[in-house]
Design a protein around this motif. Structure first.
Motif, PDB file in Angstrom:
ATOM      1  N   UNK A  37       0.868  -1.176   0.000  1.00  0.00           N
ATOM      2  CA  UNK A  37       0.000   0.000   0.000  1.00  0.00           C
ATOM      3  C   UNK A  37       0.901   1.221   0.000  1.00  0.00           C
ATOM      4  N   UNK A  39       1.504   4.766   0.561  1.00  0.00           N
ATOM      5  CA  UNK A  39       0.943   6.000   1.133  1.00  0.00           C
ATOM      6  C   UNK A  39       1.687   7.234   0.667  1.00  0.00           C
ATOM      7  N   UNK A 230      -1.709  14.369  -0.515  1.00  0.00           N
ATOM      8  CA  UNK A 230      -2.107  13.529   0.605  1.00  0.00           C
ATOM      9  C   UNK A 230      -3.459  13.955   1.158  1.00  0.00           C
ATOM     10  N   UNK A 231      -3.711  15.269   1.239  1.00  0.00           N
ATOM     11  CA  UNK A 231      -4.980  15.695   1.822  1.00  0.00           C
ATOM     12  C   UNK A 231      -6.133  15.579   0.831  1.00  0.00           C
ATOM     13  N   UNK A 234      -5.234  11.377  -1.845  1.00  0.00           N
ATOM     14  CA  UNK A 234      -4.838  10.032  -1.422  1.00  0.00           C
ATOM     15  C   UNK A 234      -6.017   9.187  -0.932  1.00  0.00           C
ATOM     16  N   UNK A 235      -6.848   9.747  -0.056  1.00  0.00           N
ATOM     17  CA  UNK A 235      -7.946   8.963   0.519  1.00  0.00           C
ATOM     18  C   UNK A 235      -8.935   8.577  -0.573  1.00  0.00           C
ATOM     19  N   UNK A 238      -7.386   5.877  -2.757  1.00  0.00           N
ATOM     20  CA  UNK A 238      -7.394   4.561  -2.104  1.00  0.00           C
ATOM     21  C   UNK A 238      -8.796   3.964  -2.096  1.00  0.00           C
ATOM     22  N   UNK A 280     -15.966  14.131   2.980  1.00  0.00           N
ATOM     23  CA  UNK A 280     -15.089  13.213   3.722  1.00  0.00           C
ATOM     24  C   UNK A 280     -15.907  12.111   4.388  1.00  0.00           C
ATOM     25  N   UNK A 281     -17.052  12.501   4.961  1.00  0.00           N
ATOM     26  CA  UNK A 281     -17.910  11.508   5.621  1.00  0.00           C
ATOM     27  C   UNK A 281     -18.424  10.503   4.584  1.00  0.00           C
ATOM     28  N   UNK A 284     -15.747   8.038   3.754  1.00  0.00           N
ATOM     29  CA  UNK A 284     -15.550   7.056   4.831  1.00  0.00           C
ATOM     30  C   UNK A 284     -16.643   5.989   4.785  1.00  0.00           C
ATOM     31  N   UNK A 287     -16.023   3.692   1.886  1.00  0.00           N
ATOM     32  CA  UNK A 287     -14.860   2.841   2.151  1.00  0.00           C
ATOM     33  C   UNK A 287     -15.216   1.695   3.096  1.00  0.00           C
ATOM     34  N   UNK A 288     -15.826   2.043   4.248  1.00  0.00           N
ATOM     35  CA  UNK A 288     -16.174   1.005   5.220  1.00  0.00           C
ATOM     36  C   UNK A 288     -17.215   0.068   4.614  1.00  0.00           C
TER      37      UNK A 288
ATOM     38  N   UNK B 149     -12.201  12.720   8.188  1.00  0.00           N
ATOM     39  CA  UNK B 149     -13.538  13.087   8.676  1.00  0.00           C
ATOM     40  C   UNK B 149     -13.409  13.997   9.900  1.00  0.00           C
ATOM     41  N   UNK B 152     -12.210  17.515   8.683  1.00  0.00           N
ATOM     42  CA  UNK B 152     -13.106  18.306   7.848  1.00  0.00           C
ATOM     43  C   UNK B 152     -14.522  18.391   8.408  1.00  0.00           C
TER      44      UNK B 152
END
Lengths: 303, 370
Positions: A37, A39, A230-231, A234-235, A238, A280-281, A284, A287-288, B149, B152
């Motif tokens: 992975x 990063x 990265x900010x 990256x997320x 991924x 962002x939420x 997440x 992703x989960x 999260x 932000x």
């Protein structure tokens, strides 16, 4: 009225998603060949962005001074710096750690990101930079939203990279060798495949793709800054790669677009004042959701 | 007075038998030297705090807070074999909780510290519930997204943080000066170190280490994998909450921008790795060295006559160097600074000084399977 909150985010999502897809394909490439992975992938893009900006505007850092070279030369420099950084990472960090647990390599790539971010702060302080689009102007207007040439270029490049890599893994000996090394390194070596060459190839290619994303995306999204990759990338990248099961190039491609759409729809349909950080939420949750419900990704098999 | 720095072991063979070591007792001079080290360090510390401007004490407090945060990361990465790349969430939630309890609920700092620790533990356990389903490298992605999260969304919630621009968290009465606050932080670090030491010596500590090596094998030996994974998260979140509360009152104003991925999550991870996973002494030592370096490097650069641009960026260069240092640590010396602090600790307890016998924990730095 519905058209405004739907069309704009969908178009922006497609374009940004194409950028995420580009970085995600780099992640998939590295995971497929070395099961790592990476990063530091976001910083491949940031360094590409910084290099293209500085080379196209001319710079004078320490003892090196470069004249103004123009946008296209800057773009080439950005891709080259991304590739060089990928190769350096492979040679000095990934290869010495190749026999160690993959989490160790993960932490090492995170350390590379730290070093890269620090170097970027030295190069550009904490300012935001605006880099120029390679081709300016907008060719046509869709539902009241004007599309930029640069946005079309991003989507076109992603499609090109995706198709190119799909052909590479599907139809070339080198691509097959790359897949073989990830699954059975010892046997591959006995078959005459040079593992180090394969590793260098994939990291260099992933670095170049990252650099390309760093060259193409900032003119579309607005600006870049130290730790931008990265900010901001990256997320999402991924998550896109995970949507593709970490191993599928077309999956990462589709995943990137999907994450771009989800982020932009969340951004434009949720009130930032009452609920900040909706994109962002949303990422997440996606992703989960994917990891728990369908860990093999949307396309579901290695391709 | 002659100071004996080493017990007379020069005529011994280098590869002394363990049986010989077991019978080893330091001479009175040896004990004196062992006592001189901590006492000397305390004197140096006392001099450092009193001689320089109070801001130096404040920065040293920051070093100790980094140590608490890095110890929190060490519980996950070092003991339990889980990776966290979202520690800005752990620390930041602690800091904002403490600020909220102090300025909105008008409770004392100590109440806020306990609440922050408990809230920190709670959010970590919620994240840990995900870790039960999503293991290894993939879980690292979840922590990364959780960190985003927090940055932000959570830190910007008006009802909780006042929008992230600044929540007040005054220092507690009796510790309002920077020097006095350093003492408070030092006590907190001491308590955390004590908890960590006793926990790792207990059944829970051994269970966590077994989990790190192999969850399957641990389960076969009757270790409740899920319970101890969650415990590791709870402990890590508890430490991080304490670190956050200490951070909040050190700054007195908590701002969301200070809890970023690069400045907290990556920095703390690097301090943990370079200090040495599972090496408490090494982690604390490197946290302090890191802070002192960031502080004194600009002055050093100035006195060496280096260009102004270098002086201004000295802290950033330190970050670049520590990233490289972390990579070198992973490649060549997985025990990190613990390689040095481990033997010093044993020497202080009255054993011989053997470099390379830091002891325990296995040779591999970060050891978890995907």
């Amino acid at each position: 009225m519905l058209g405004v909150t739907l069309v704009t985010p969908i178009i922006l999502g497609l374009v940004q998603g194409a950028g995420f897809g580009l970085v995600a394909i780099g992640l998939v490439l590295i995971y497929k060949s070395t099961r790592v992975f990476n990063f530091a992938a976001g910083e491949f893009a940031t360094l590409g962005a910084f290099a293209s900006y500085h080379f196209s505007h001319g710079f004078n850092i320490l003892f090196i001074s470069i004249p103004k070279l123009g946008l296209w030369a800057g773009a080439v420099a950005g891709i080259a710096v991304g590739a060089a950084f990928g190769l350096l990472t492979e040679r000095f960090v990934v290869r010495p750690l190749s026999n160690r647990p993959k989490v160790t390599v993960l932490v090492a790539t995170a350390a590379i990101a730290t070093t890269a971010i620090a170097l970027e702060i030295v190069l550009g302080a904490t300012k935001s930079f605006r880099s120029g689009a390679l081709v300016s102007g907008h060719p046509f207007v869709l539902q009241g939203v004007s599309l930029l040439w640069q946005e079309l270029i991003v989507i076109f490049v992603l499609v090109l990279a995706g198709v190119g890599l799909a052909i590479f893994f599907g139809y070339t000996d080198l691509g097959l060798a790359t897949l073989a090394t990830s699954q059975e390194p010892t046997a591959s070596r006995l078959m005459g495949i040079r593992l180090n060459r394969i590793s260098m190839l994939t990291w260099g290619l992933a670095g170049a793709l990252g650099g390309l994303a760093g060259v193409l995306l900032p003119p579309v999204t607005g600006s870049f800054f130290a730790a931008y990759g990265t900010t901001d990338l990256l997320i999402a990248a991924f998550t896109a790669a995970v949507l593709g099961g970490m191993t599928s190039v077309p999956g990462a491609f589709l995943g990137g677009i999907l994450v771009g759409l989800v982020q932009n729809l969340a951004l434009s349909n949720v009130d930032q004042n009452h609920f900040p950080g909706a994109p962002a939420v949303a990422v997440l949750v996606v992703l989960i959701g994917v990891l728990v419900v369908r860990p093999t990704g949307i396309l579901g098999r290695e391709a | 007075m002659t100071t004996v720095l080493e017990p007379p072991t020069h005529d011994e063979p280098l590869d002394a038998a363990p049986a010989d070591d077991r019978d080893f007792r330091p001479t009175p001079g040896g004990w004196a030297a062992r006592a001189a080290l901590p006492i000397g360090s305390l004197l140096v510390l006392f001099f450092y705090l009193n001689h320089f401007a109070p801001v130096r004490a404040d920065n040293l407090s920051n070093g100790l807070i980094i140590a608490v945060g890095a110890l929190s990361l060490n519980v996950l990465v070092g003991y339990a074999g889980q990776i966290s790349l979202g520690h800005q969430a752990f620390i930041g939630i602690g800091a904002f909780t403490s600020a909220y309890v102090i300025s909105q609920s008008h409770q004392s700092f100590y109440v806020a510290l306990v609440v922050a620790a408990l809230v920190g533990a709670t959010q970590a356990v919620i994240l840990g519930l995900v870790a039960l389903r999503v293991r290894g490298l993939y879980f690292a992605l979840v922590t990364l997204a959780w960190g985003a999260v927090s940055e932000q969304c959570i830190f910007l919630l008006k009802g909780f943080t006042g929008g992230g621009a600044g929540a007040n968290a005054p220092k507690p009465g009796g510790f309002t000066t920077d020097r006095a606050y350093f003492v408070l932080v030092a006590i907190a670090l001491g308590v955390i170190l004590l908890i960590d030491w006793r926990m790792m010596a207990s059944k829970a500590g051994r269970a966590m280490q077994a989990l790190r090596e192999s969850p399957q094998v641990a389960a076969n030996y009757g270790v409740n994998v899920n319970a101890y994974t969650l415990l590791a998260f709870a402990v890590s979140g508890f430490y991080a909450g304490v670190a956050g509360a200490l951070y909040a009152s050190r700054r007195t104003t908590v701002q969301a921008v200070e809890f970023s991925f690069a400045s907290i999550a990556l920095t703390y991870l690097i301090v943990t790795v370079v200090g040495g996973l599972r090496k408490r002494g090494g982690i604390v030592a490197f946290a302090i060295l890191f802070e002192l370096g960031a502080e004194w490097l600009p002055d050093l650069a100035k006195s060496l006559g280096l260009p102004r641009s270098f002086q201004a960026n000295a802290g950033t260069y330190l970050q670049a160097v520590s990233g490289i240092l972390a990579i070198l640590t992973l490649i060549f010396q997985p025990e990190g600074l613990g390689t040095i602090t481990g033997p010093i600790g044993k020497w202080l307890k009255g054993e011989r000084f053997h470099l390379g016998h830091g002891g325990g924990g296995g040779a591999e730095g970060v050891n978890a399977r995907p």
